[in-house]
Design a protein around this motif. Structure first.
Motif, short mmCIF file in Angstrom:
data_model
loop_
_atom_site.label_atom_id
_atom_site.label_comp_id
_atom_site.label_asym_id
_atom_site.label_seq_id
_atom_site.Cartn_x
_atom_site.Cartn_y
_atom_site.Cartn_z
N LEU A 1 0.84 -1.21 0.00
CA LEU A 1 0.00 0.00 0.00
C LEU A 1 0.87 1.25 0.00
N SER A 2 1.93 1.21 0.77
CA SER A 2 2.86 2.33 0.83
C SER A 2 3.46 2.61 -0.54
N ALA A 3 3.85 1.57 -1.24
CA ALA A 3 4.43 1.73 -2.56
C ALA A 3 3.41 2.26 -3.56
N ARG A 4 2.19 1.74 -3.51
CA ARG A 4 1.14 2.15 -4.47
C ARG A 4 0.68 3.59 -4.24
N THR A 5 0.92 4.12 -3.05
CA THR A 5 0.49 5.49 -2.75
C THR A 5 1.68 6.45 -2.71
N ASN A 6 2.81 5.98 -3.24
CA ASN A 6 4.02 6.80 -3.35
C ASN A 6 4.57 7.30 -2.01
N MET A 7 4.42 6.51 -0.98
CA MET A 7 5.04 6.83 0.30
C MET A 7 6.51 6.41 0.22
N THR A 8 7.36 7.12 0.93
CA THR A 8 8.80 6.86 0.89
C THR A 8 9.20 5.63 1.71
N LYS A 9 8.50 5.43 2.82
CA LYS A 9 8.84 4.31 3.70
C LYS A 9 7.67 3.98 4.61
N VAL A 10 7.79 2.84 5.29
CA VAL A 10 6.86 2.44 6.34
C VAL A 10 7.61 2.61 7.66
N MET A 11 6.94 3.21 8.63
CA MET A 11 7.57 3.44 9.93
C MET A 11 6.73 2.81 11.04
N ALA A 12 7.38 2.52 12.16
CA ALA A 12 6.70 1.98 13.33
C ALA A 12 7.47 2.39 14.58
N THR A 13 6.73 2.65 15.63
CA THR A 13 7.34 2.92 16.93
C THR A 13 7.17 1.65 17.77
N VAL A 14 8.27 1.15 18.32
CA VAL A 14 8.26 -0.12 19.06
C VAL A 14 8.90 0.10 20.42
N PHE A 15 8.25 -0.41 21.46
CA PHE A 15 8.82 -0.32 22.81
C PHE A 15 10.09 -1.16 22.90
N LEU A 16 11.11 -0.62 23.49
CA LEU A 16 12.39 -1.32 23.59
C LEU A 16 12.30 -2.58 24.44
N TYR A 17 11.36 -2.64 25.36
CA TYR A 17 11.22 -3.82 26.22
C TYR A 17 10.33 -4.89 25.58
N ASN A 18 9.85 -4.63 24.36
CA ASN A 18 9.02 -5.60 23.65
C ASN A 18 9.90 -6.36 22.65
N ALA A 19 10.71 -7.26 23.19
CA ALA A 19 11.67 -8.01 22.36
C ALA A 19 11.01 -8.76 21.21
N PRO A 20 9.86 -9.42 21.42
CA PRO A 20 9.24 -10.12 20.28
C PRO A 20 8.88 -9.16 19.14
N SER A 21 8.38 -8.00 19.47
CA SER A 21 8.01 -7.03 18.43
C SER A 21 9.24 -6.48 17.72
N LEU A 22 10.28 -6.16 18.48
CA LEU A 22 11.52 -5.70 17.87
C LEU A 22 12.08 -6.76 16.92
N GLY A 23 12.08 -8.00 17.37
CA GLY A 23 12.56 -9.11 16.54
C GLY A 23 11.73 -9.27 15.28
N PHE A 24 10.43 -9.13 15.41
CA PHE A 24 9.53 -9.25 14.27
C PHE A 24 9.85 -8.20 13.21
N PHE A 25 9.95 -6.95 13.63
CA PHE A 25 10.24 -5.88 12.66
C PHE A 25 11.64 -6.03 12.05
N HIS A 26 12.62 -6.39 12.88
CA HIS A 26 13.97 -6.59 12.33
C HIS A 26 13.98 -7.74 11.32
#
Length: 132
Positions: free
Chosen positions: A79-104
């Motif tokens: 969706l980001s690409a089709r709407t000419n957005m430059t990137k996808v961003m997310a804010t992730v809590f540093l203590y949420n290791a599973p979420s950090l791992g998922f995004f990485h």
């Protein structure tokens, strides 16, 4: 996670965030028609750059680690690409290791707007360039 954060959890604020006219949703439904996860996102301009911002990505525990979150993130990236957005961003809590791992795992790295390690803040801002 919000209750542990420096931000805290404010139910009214979260409700307003989800109901904002700028909020968009991708909802995952299982074969029985039950909602099993969602992502909330917005198209915003962050530091003068058009981005798709992943506000939330939640998957029921029984459905985690089955590729559903990755498919939702892939959909948001397309969706980001089709709407000419430059990137996808997310804010992730540093203590949420599973979420950090998922995004990485899905190619997200610290964004140039991410607070420094010595900032004392409990979150990271991650991003992934939108494919052309």
């Amino acid at each position: 996670m919000y209750q542990k954060s420096q931000w805290g959890y404010d139910e009214n604020s979260k409700r307003n965030e989800l109901r904002a006219t700028t909020s968009r949703f991708i909802i995952a439904i299982n074969s029985k028609g039950e909602k099993i996860g969602y992502t909330t996102y917005r198209f915003v301009v962050d530091h003068n750059i058009p981005v798709a911002y992943c506000w939330e990505l939640q998957i029921l525990p029984a459905y985690q680690n089955k590729g559903i979150g990755g498919m939702m993130l892939d959909t948001l990236e397309r969706l980001s690409a089709r709407t000419n957005m430059t990137k996808v961003m997310a804010t992730v809590f540093l203590y949420n290791a599973p979420s950090l791992g998922f995004f990485h795992k899905h190619g997200y790295v610290s964004d140039v707007t991410c607070p420094s390690d010595d900032s004392g803040l409990d979150y990271a801002i991650l991003s992934k360039e939108t494919p052309s």
